[in-house]
Design an enzyme around this catalytic site. Sequence first.
Site, PDB file in Angstrom:
ATOM      1  N   GLU A  86       0.810  -1.214   0.000  1.00 26.91           N
ATOM      2  CA  GLU A  86       0.000   0.000   0.000  1.00 26.91           C
ATOM      3  C   GLU A  86       0.843   1.264   0.000  1.00 26.91           C
ATOM      4  O   GLU A  86       2.009   1.270   0.398  1.00 26.91           O
ATOM      5  CB  GLU A  86      -0.935   0.037   1.214  1.00 26.91           C
ATOM      6  CG  GLU A  86      -0.264   0.232   2.555  1.00 26.91           C
ATOM      7  CD  GLU A  86      -1.273   0.405   3.697  1.00 26.91           C
ATOM      8  OE1 GLU A  86      -2.252   1.159   3.537  1.00 26.91           O
ATOM      9  OE2 GLU A  86      -1.068  -0.225   4.753  1.00 26.91           O
ATOM     10  N   GLU A 143     -10.954   1.203   8.696  1.00 24.91           N
ATOM     11  CA  GLU A 143      -9.688   1.562   9.335  1.00 24.91           C
ATOM     12  C   GLU A 143      -9.710   3.056   9.670  1.00 24.91           C
ATOM     13  O   GLU A 143      -8.954   3.850   9.121  1.00 24.91           O
ATOM     14  CB  GLU A 143      -8.510   1.217   8.410  1.00 24.91           C
ATOM     15  CG  GLU A 143      -7.179   1.204   9.134  1.00 24.91           C
ATOM     16  CD  GLU A 143      -5.994   0.990   8.198  1.00 24.91           C
ATOM     17  OE1 GLU A 143      -5.126   0.177   8.527  1.00 24.91           O
ATOM     18  OE2 GLU A 143      -5.939   1.668   7.146  1.00 24.91           O
TER      19      GLU A 143
END
Length: 283
Positions: free
Chosen positions: A159, A260
């Site tokens: 990521e 998240e």
Amino acid sequence: MTAAAQNDWFDQRWTVNLSILFTELPLFERPAAAAAAGFDAAELWWTLDGPTPPDSDLDALRRAFTDAGVQLTGLNFDAGNMAAGSKGLLSRPAESQQFRDNIAVAVGLAESLGCRSLNALYGNRVEGVDIDVQDELALENLALAAQAVHGIGATLLVEALNAPEAPLYGLLSSKDAVAVVDQVNAVTGLDNTRFLCDLYHLARNGEDLLSVIDTHADRIGHVQVADAPARTFPGSGELDFPSLLSRLDAVGYTGYIGLEYKAAEAQDPFAWLPRDLRTSARS
């Protein structure tokens, strides 16, 4: 919001991140808390003690998930002391071995809980070390991780983080992260490395999120969400989540959406999501 947009908003496979939510509780109590809040799936950063924690801690974490009836859907490899600013180890020469030591442990834990996605944070740039050296080391370590997760039929995730909060991180755009994904797949020949599309980080970097989804649809292995700019719950900030989720549907993404985001004090962090829609609707 139209009825179609409402469906796109709620008809998802939600997985709640236990490293940023439920943090008022000890780690081993969080799976049960997630279940009590209506979730049957959760993901986790590496929050155990070091890359090779005691077997007793690993066993306790396994029991916490199995006893709660919560599926572990995603697990980070050891990324160092994130509370102190670490953003990963695998590109940093002095800390690379810690990442390697963790590979078998993390993969073993994932396998025992049926988790098939493992995320490897790239790491902050090291002053005084040539960037090419750092990137070559990262590629070598990511290839090792990809080979290890292949052994359990899992996906390795890479990521990008955002520059305002992590200016030293090695991957600060979707383009950077996808380039690394392609390099790892080319080196290993396994095609099991994918892009973790964290919409919050990409938004904070100023990227066109719909374009990112369209451009990299075939490489997206997981999606995480929080609203921008404060990393709060979806619908509390600037992002158009109905449009984003609709676009993910349109490009064929059927995986989990990771929650998240940060919980505000004295506020139910899940009030935006009706309780009966928190389970894995598409499973």
